[in-house]
Design a protein around this motif. Structure first.
Motif, PDB file in Angstrom:
ATOM      1  N   GLU A  75       0.791  -1.228   0.000  1.00 55.68           N
ATOM      2  CA  GLU A  75       0.000   0.000   0.000  1.00 55.68           C
ATOM      3  C   GLU A  75       0.821   1.274   0.000  1.00 55.68           C
ATOM      4  O   GLU A  75       0.264   2.349  -0.116  1.00 55.68           O
ATOM      5  N   ALA A  76       2.117   1.175   0.166  1.00 55.12           N
ATOM      6  CA  ALA A  76       2.932   2.383   0.275  1.00 55.12           C
ATOM      7  C   ALA A  76       4.275   2.151  -0.397  1.00 55.12           C
ATOM      8  O   ALA A  76       4.723   1.015  -0.556  1.00 55.12           O
ATOM      9  N   VAL A  77       4.906   3.246  -0.778  1.00 55.81           N
ATOM     10  CA  VAL A  77       6.198   3.171  -1.456  1.00 55.81           C
ATOM     11  C   VAL A  77       6.974   4.448  -1.163  1.00 55.81           C
ATOM     12  O   VAL A  77       6.395   5.518  -0.987  1.00 55.81           O
ATOM     13  N   PHE A  78       8.282   4.308  -1.056  1.00 51.55           N
ATOM     14  CA  PHE A  78       9.140   5.490  -0.950  1.00 51.55           C
ATOM     15  C   PHE A  78      10.508   5.143  -1.509  1.00 51.55           C
ATOM     16  O   PHE A  78      10.882   3.980  -1.625  1.00 51.55           O
ATOM     17  N   VAL A  79      11.262   6.170  -1.892  1.00 55.76           N
ATOM     18  CA  VAL A  79      12.611   6.015  -2.425  1.00 55.76           C
ATOM     19  C   VAL A  79      13.555   6.757  -1.492  1.00 55.76           C
ATOM     20  O   VAL A  79      13.316   7.917  -1.158  1.00 55.76           O
ATOM     21  N   ASP A  80      14.640   6.071  -1.058  1.00 57.21           N
ATOM     22  CA  ASP A  80      15.583   6.726  -0.162  1.00 57.21           C
ATOM     23  C   ASP A  80      16.685   7.427  -0.965  1.00 57.21           C
ATOM     24  O   ASP A  80      16.708   7.403  -2.196  1.00 57.21           O
ATOM     25  N   SER A  81      17.614   8.062  -0.259  1.00 54.16           N
ATOM     26  CA  SER A  81      18.660   8.845  -0.918  1.00 54.16           C
ATOM     27  C   SER A  81      19.663   7.985  -1.679  1.00 54.16           C
ATOM     28  O   SER A  81      20.445   8.500  -2.470  1.00 54.16           O
ATOM     29  N   ASN A  82      19.654   6.671  -1.455  1.00 55.61           N
ATOM     30  CA  ASN A  82      20.539   5.744  -2.172  1.00 55.61           C
ATOM     31  C   ASN A  82      19.864   5.094  -3.376  1.00 55.61           C
ATOM     32  O   ASN A  82      20.355   4.098  -3.884  1.00 55.61           O
ATOM     33  N   ARG A  83      18.733   5.658  -3.798  1.00 53.11           N
ATOM     34  CA  ARG A  83      17.946   5.127  -4.933  1.00 53.11           C
ATOM     35  C   ARG A  83      17.472   3.698  -4.668  1.00 53.11           C
ATOM     36  O   ARG A  83      17.465   2.851  -5.533  1.00 53.11           O
ATOM     37  N   GLN A  84      17.076   3.458  -3.424  1.00 51.42           N
ATOM     38  CA  GLN A  84      16.446   2.201  -3.057  1.00 51.42           C
ATOM     39  C   GLN A  84      14.942   2.461  -2.970  1.00 51.42           C
ATOM     40  O   GLN A  84      14.507   3.343  -2.223  1.00 51.42           O
ATOM     41  N   LEU A  85      14.178   1.704  -3.730  1.00 49.32           N
ATOM     42  CA  LEU A  85      12.719   1.808  -3.688  1.00 49.32           C
ATOM     43  C   LEU A  85      12.213   0.790  -2.673  1.00 49.32           C
ATOM     44  O   LEU A  85      12.565  -0.386  -2.745  1.00 49.32           O
TER      45      LEU A  85
END
Length: 149
Positions: A83-93
């Motif tokens: 239900e949720a998604v985010f991308v961190d500063s290391n381009r990890q989804l």
């Protein structure tokens, strides 16, 4: 327009708007529980499949990243409920399960550069959220601000 519900207040901002330019089916895309950009491609998270659809909005080309199994749609009783998604500063989804049932407490981490996938079982996280809210969690969205989720 202002909407109030207990302690939550929302206001409609007339400066924010969107125009629907096209509606139509995309092969392999049944839902859009979460959306994130990877360059010029839109990554679509579906709640009923261990897969992410990568969509080129211009050509409507869809490619899929299989997270586990065949990546096909699953019955409600066994779906991952992403239900949720985010991308961190290391381009990890990160693809996040709702946590509403034990089988819905999986995360997937996709390295956008190498295209590798890792399934994660953050059991302690869901237990901590459940204790904090005094009920079974049901995550429906996420946002990463700095290093805080």
């Amino acid at each position: 327009m202002t909407i109030e519900a207990s302690r939550i207040v929302a206001r409609r901002d007339p400066l924010l708007s969107a125009t629907l330019i096209e509606v139509g089916p995309l092969p392999g895309v049944r839902a859009g529980s979460g959306l994130a950009w990877d360059g010029n491609r839109l990554l679509v998270i579906q709640d009923d499949a261990f897969a992410v659809a990568s969509v080129d909005p211009a050509s409507r080309e869809v490619t899929r990243w299989i997270l586990s199994g065949e990546g096909d749609g699953l019955a409600k009783t066994v779906k991952p409920d992403f239900e949720a998604v985010f991308v961190d500063s290391n381009r990890q989804l990160y693809v996040v399960g709702s946590g509403s049932k034990p089988g819905r407490r999986s995360w997937a981490r996709l390295d956008l550069a190498s295209r590798t996938v890792e399934l994660i079982q953050p059991k302690g996280l869901y237990e901590a959220i459940g204790r904090a809210i005094a009920r079974v969690p049901n995550i429906e969205g996420s946002v990463l601000v700095g290093d805080r989720l």
